[in-house]
Design a protein around this motif. Structure first.
Motif, PDB file in Angstrom:
ATOM      1  N   UNK A  26       0.772  -1.202   0.008  1.00  0.00           N
ATOM      2  CA  UNK A  26      -0.090  -0.015  -0.010  1.00  0.00           C
ATOM      3  C   UNK A  26       0.938   1.270   0.002  1.00  0.00           C
ATOM      4  N   UNK A  27       1.935   1.107   0.381  1.00  0.00           N
ATOM      5  CA  UNK A  27       2.994   2.288   0.202  1.00  0.00           C
ATOM      6  C   UNK A  27       3.258   2.970  -1.303  1.00  0.00           C
ATOM      7  N   UNK A  28       3.201   4.266  -1.158  1.00  0.00           N
ATOM      8  CA  UNK A  28       3.232   4.890  -2.543  1.00  0.00           C
ATOM      9  C   UNK A  28       4.452   6.008  -2.612  1.00  0.00           C
ATOM     10  N   UNK A  29       5.347   5.912  -3.539  1.00  0.00           N
ATOM     11  CA  UNK A  29       6.621   6.770  -3.756  1.00  0.00           C
ATOM     12  C   UNK A  29       6.479   7.363  -4.933  1.00  0.00           C
ATOM     13  N   UNK A  30       6.933   8.657  -4.807  1.00  0.00           N
ATOM     14  CA  UNK A  30       7.103   9.561  -5.926  1.00  0.00           C
ATOM     15  C   UNK A  30       8.528  10.431  -5.966  1.00  0.00           C
ATOM     16  N   UNK A  31       8.843  10.475  -7.208  1.00  0.00           N
ATOM     17  CA  UNK A  31       9.999  11.301  -7.481  1.00  0.00           C
ATOM     18  C   UNK A  31       9.943  11.696  -8.937  1.00  0.00           C
ATOM     19  N   UNK A  32      11.090  12.559  -9.134  1.00  0.00           N
ATOM     20  CA  UNK A  32      11.157  13.321 -10.508  1.00  0.00           C
ATOM     21  C   UNK A  32      11.413  12.113 -11.613  1.00  0.00           C
ATOM     22  N   UNK A  33      12.138  11.193 -11.236  1.00  0.00           N
ATOM     23  CA  UNK A  33      12.366  10.157 -12.290  1.00  0.00           C
ATOM     24  C   UNK A  33      12.529   8.703 -11.741  1.00  0.00           C
ATOM     25  N   UNK A  34      12.525   7.736 -12.344  1.00  0.00           N
ATOM     26  CA  UNK A  34      12.814   6.295 -11.688  1.00  0.00           C
ATOM     27  C   UNK A  34      13.802   5.587 -12.677  1.00  0.00           C
ATOM     28  N   UNK A  35      14.810   4.906 -11.942  1.00  0.00           N
ATOM     29  CA  UNK A  35      15.568   4.079 -12.576  1.00  0.00           C
ATOM     30  C   UNK A  35      15.487   2.829 -12.197  1.00  0.00           C
TER      31      UNK A  35
END
Length: 498
Positions: free
Chosen positions: A182-191
């Motif tokens: 259920x956790x959600x993570x956001x960022x400017x980009x994903x590698x």
């Protein structure tokens, strides 16, 4: 007006390339978070060779002492036939004098462990199974607007820094990863590691994110569309600690790596001594298209690695001699099941990547390098370096600058990547291809190439010893001067390509 918020990077999947990238970002002061679906580092068992190309970088990253503890120098590679008669020798004894350092042999788990120990525990989250990957942009930046994705993260606070990524007008944007817990993570980009859930989520996604081969005109083309002409199954393992009285070569203080070529079967194998009296080994089975009707099922892709490994292991006979002493069957009996893994390679051309504006894939499967003598792992370390350099040099976190950074990364790596692919394929054909013509060619290349030609080729390759331009440089003691020019270095000095 451009977004000037500090860059935040999400990394999914832990392996040689992504852990190296995390350490580079850590030392550069770039915010990142690494998510791994297992409860520990799920590293492929087996060994890898680190050549002079990457060793100055590893010293920059404060890994030199750990590397010397976990690895041994390698002065030569012996090539034998199945009767244990010498065919040829790769002599690497002058590498320290020419390039300032030996090639060194280390297990993959130990490489990843020594990198992991340099990273803060708070930046590595285990047991994070990715269930979805989505991006959010404004119409004026991507030409698309995904209201469903926008709604899915509205009000969520489990992001990389407990706040969603927003632009200066307060609009949510970026890349979002949701996990099974259920956790959600956001960022400017994903590698994402190419073998992580990111690849599978993108590959089977019906949305904007998809995979493509580098250079293809059709976005999102499945890399499996190209006909396969050859398949290789690489089963590797690491034994338990062994008695040097049983294997006397374990007493040597340099890695003894010996490769066996069997002209009568589709198998080839190698074994190498490790610093702690263990042995790393690999058995490779090659299946040509002409053998399609009798080839084993395609078991090399997730989640059937164990079945593929079993199919190859079953072909290890009692008369397969171990080049270090004894038999390969004995070596197998000394190897814990947890230290056996399998990878699949095929000859479909083209590098695999995401055509998402905010997602980039790393890892050895991103390019069709044959896994021979450590080259693929080393190239992924160089990928991590090139990517970190363009990210550190980002003028802003706007989508246009992120896309430009990805473009610069691909531009810098493309020529060297293709050269490495070609070199690995030629080396594989030289060492392992069957037939009388290849046998003659192998003998000519290995035993009759003049020393000055060998040195010239080696100097051209290992003059490239790059260091991170955002870290303090370390001394280079090689007699052959390093060539450290790179596109990202020019860009970081303010020179954009015209």
């Amino acid at each position: 007006m451009k977004n000037t918020a500090p860059l935040k990077v999400l990394i999914v999947g832990a392996d040689v390339s992504t852990l190296t990238l995390a350490l580079l970002l850590e030392q550069a002061g770039v915010d990142y978070l690494l998510l791994e679906n297992s409860d520990s580092i799920p590293v492929v068992a087996g060994g890898m060779t680190l050549h002079p190309t990457v060793l100055p970088l590893l010293e920059q990253l404060s890994l030199r002492d750990d590397l010397f503890f976990f690895s041994q120098p390698m002065e030569q590679v012996l090539i034998l036939n199945s009767d244990m008669d010498d065919i040829s020798t790769y002599d690497w004894s002058d590498r320290q004098a020419r390039y300032g350092t030996w090639s060194r042999f280390i297990t993959r788990p130990e490489y990843c462990t020594m990198v992991l120990e340099k990273l803060p525990e708070s930046k590595i989250l285990f047991n994070k199974i990715v269930t979805s990957v989505s991006t959010i942009e404004n119409d004026d930046e991507t030409g698309a607007n995904d209201d469903h994705d926008r709604d899915s993260i509205e009000g969520r606070q489990d992001s990389i820094l407990d706040t969603d990524i927003k632009d200066e007008q307060g609009e949510a944007r970026g890349v979002t990863v949701e996990c099974a817990d259920g956790s959600i993570y956001t960022a400017h980009l994903l590698v994402g590691d190419i073998n992580s859930e990111v690849e599978r989520k993108l590959l089977y996604s019906s949305g904007r994110e998809s995979l493509q081969r580098e250079g293809e005109d059709r976005p999102g083309m499945d890399r499996r569309d190209t006909p396969v002409r050859e398949i290789q199954y690489h089963v590797s393992g690491i034994t338990e600690e062994l008695d040097p009285q049983r294997i006397p070569l374990l007493k040597e203080d340099t890695t003894q790596l010996r490769l066996v070529l069997d002209g009568k079967s589709p198998l080839s194998w190698w074994a190498a001594t490790l610093v702690d009296k263990r042995i790393a080994w690999q058995v490779t089975k090659r299946v040509m298209l002409s053998e399609k009707s009798s080839r084993p099922a395609d078991l090399g892709s997730f989640p059937h690695e164990q079945a593929a490994a079993a199919a190859v292991v079953n072909q290890i006979s009692q008369n397969m001699m171990c080049p270090l002493g004894g038999t390969m069957a004995q070596l197998l009996s000394w190897t814990p099941q947890s230290q056996i893994s399998c990878r699949r390679w095929d000859d479909r051309h083209g590098s695999v990547d995401s055509n998402s504006s905010r997602v980039l894939l790393l890892g050895e499967a991103c390019r069709k390098m044959v896994p021979v003598l450590g080259e693929p792992a080393e190239e992924t370390i160089l990928d991590a370096l090139a990517l970190s350099e363009v990210l550190v040099a980002l003028p802003s976190t706007s989508i246009s600058d992120i896309q430009e950074a990805f473009s610069r990364y691909h531009k810098e790596r493309r020529a060297r990547r293709q050269s490495a692919i070609d070199e690995s394929r030629e080396l594989d054909l030289t060492l392992n291809a069957k037939g009388s013509f290849r046998k003659l060619y192998r003998s000519m290349m290995l035993n009759y190439t003049p020393k000055y030609i060998q040195d010239r080729r080696s100097d051209e390759k290992y003059a490239y010893r790059p260091q991170a331009n955002f870290l303090e440089r370390v001394p280079d003691y090689g007699r052959v001067q390093p060539n450290v020019s790179s596109y990202s270095r020019r860009y970081s000095n303010g020179e954009r390509e015209k």
